[in-house]
Design an enzyme around this catalytic site. Structure first.
Site, PDB file in Angstrom:
ATOM      1  N   ASP A  10       0.826  -1.204   0.000  1.00 36.47           N
ATOM      2  CA  ASP A  10       0.000   0.000   0.000  1.00 36.47           C
ATOM      3  C   ASP A  10       0.866   1.263   0.000  1.00 36.47           C
ATOM      4  O   ASP A  10       2.092   1.184   0.109  1.00 36.47           O
ATOM      5  CB  ASP A  10      -0.966   0.008   1.200  1.00 36.47           C
ATOM      6  N   HIS A  25      -7.153  -3.996  10.531  1.00 38.69           N
ATOM      7  CA  HIS A  25      -6.961  -3.812   9.082  1.00 38.69           C
ATOM      8  C   HIS A  25      -5.734  -4.581   8.586  1.00 38.69           C
ATOM      9  O   HIS A  25      -4.801  -4.849   9.345  1.00 38.69           O
ATOM     10  CB  HIS A  25      -6.906  -2.324   8.685  1.00 38.69           C
TER      11      HIS A  25
HETATM   12  C1  F6R Z   1       1.638  -1.075   6.083  1.00 38.59           C
HETATM   13  C2  F6R Z   1       0.316  -1.674   6.235  1.00 38.59           C
HETATM   14  C3  F6R Z   1      -0.443  -1.567   7.501  1.00 38.59           C
HETATM   15  C4  F6R Z   1       0.410  -1.939   8.711  1.00 38.59           C
HETATM   16  C5  F6R Z   1      -0.409  -1.835   9.998  1.00 38.59           C
HETATM   17  C6  F6R Z   1       0.446  -2.053  11.224  1.00 38.59           C
HETATM   18  O1  F6R Z   1       2.150  -1.340   4.796  1.00 38.59           O
HETATM   19  O2  F6R Z   1      -0.190  -2.205   5.299  1.00 38.59           O
HETATM   20  O3  F6R Z   1      -1.555  -2.420   7.435  1.00 38.59           O
HETATM   21  O4  F6R Z   1       0.894  -3.243   8.563  1.00 38.59           O
HETATM   22  O5  F6R Z   1      -1.013  -0.586  10.079  1.00 38.59           O
HETATM   23  O6  F6R Z   1       1.377  -1.018  11.320  1.00 38.59           O
HETATM   24  P1  F6R Z   1       2.586  -1.073  12.368  1.00 38.59           P
HETATM   25  O7  F6R Z   1       3.471  -2.197  11.963  1.00 38.59           O
HETATM   26  O8  F6R Z   1       3.257   0.267  12.232  1.00 38.59           O
HETATM   27  O9  F6R Z   1       1.953  -1.300  13.699  1.00 38.59           O
END
Ligand code: F6R
Length: 241
Positions: free
Chosen positions: A67, A138
């Protein structure tokens, strides 16, 4: 679904890197789907270490980022493109022409989504998709909703996601309100999926996704249906399972 609980973030990152390493070792022309965010930072660091030690060769690998924020220029320090170059691509021998990123600065988002989906299909689909999980369940930026999109699409970020991600920006007003994300079909179409989650703040999302029902209100719960899904957790993220 295979669940592995690690002692801590270090171990989690090491084993996640091992999953990628074995994928690329067994199939040198693997197509990798790559998440960003704080969770996989350690994994990318371990992979760079493994590359520098001569343990892995990325010269035939193709990558697709999961994304990107919409409206950030690629050189913005919080763009996912900047993150992937900075933490991973600049340190390995991945050919630049094999790198695919959703264009966050596109002037034609609909066309960009179609092109991205087409590029994934032309590459033969994703062999291994790495994902994290949001505190609201998500994956990518597929936010909880009454229905979910199949293909790469433009999404309005949930208020909770904007709040959570504001830690990376100077203030909350700077957080983009929209993103371009691979859809649930693009993700579920991967041959293998590995999810990484660490920390107490992910425990409820992990519980709701993997010990509850499959529902669009918790997008990650769909991963329960995938045939080759590995869930790598640290003890804290696993604490409510
Ligand atoms: C990032 C993505 C998001 C993250 C999620 C967790 O490419 O697709 O879905 O994986 O928001 O983010 P962190 O790892 O920062 O807690």
């Amino acid at each position: 679904m295979r669940i592995q609980v690690m002692d801590d973030y270090e171990q989690l990152s090491y084993w996640a890197a091992r999953v990628v390493l074995s994928q690329v070792t067994l199939q040198s022309n693997s197509v990798l789907g790559l998440a960003t965010g704080s969770t996989p930072e350690g994994m990318y660091q371990r992979l760079v270490d493994m590359y520098q030690q001569g343990k892995v060769d990325f010269s035939d690998v193709t990558t697709f980022a999961l994304d990107e924020y919409l409206g950030l220029s690629p050189d913005h320090p919080q763009s996912y493109q900047y993150y992937l170059y900075n933490k991973f691509f600049n340190h390995i021998n991945l050919p630049p022409e094999n790198i695919n990123l959703p264009p966050g600065d596109t002037t034609d988002p609909e066309m960009a989504c179609q092109n991205y989906e087409q590029a994934i299909a032309s590459a033969g689909g994703i062999d291994l998709q790495v994902v994290g999980i949001g505190v609201n369940g998500h994956i990518g930026f597929n936010e909880p909703a009454t229905s979910l999109n199949t293909n790469t699409h433009i999404v309005d970020l949930a208020e909770e996601t904007i709040q959570t991600n504001s830690r990376f920006f100077d203030n909350i007003d700077e957080v983009p309100r929209q993103a371009i994300t691979m859809g649930m079909g693009s993700i579920m179409g991967a041959k293998r999926i590995v999810m990484l989650a660490n920390g107490k703040n992910k425990a409820a999302a992990v519980r709701d996704s993997f010990s509850g029902k499959v529902t669009t209100e918790v997008p990650a719960s769909f991963l329960q249906l995938h045939r080759e899904f590995i869930l790598l957790l640290d003890k804290e993220a696993a604490s409510m399972l």
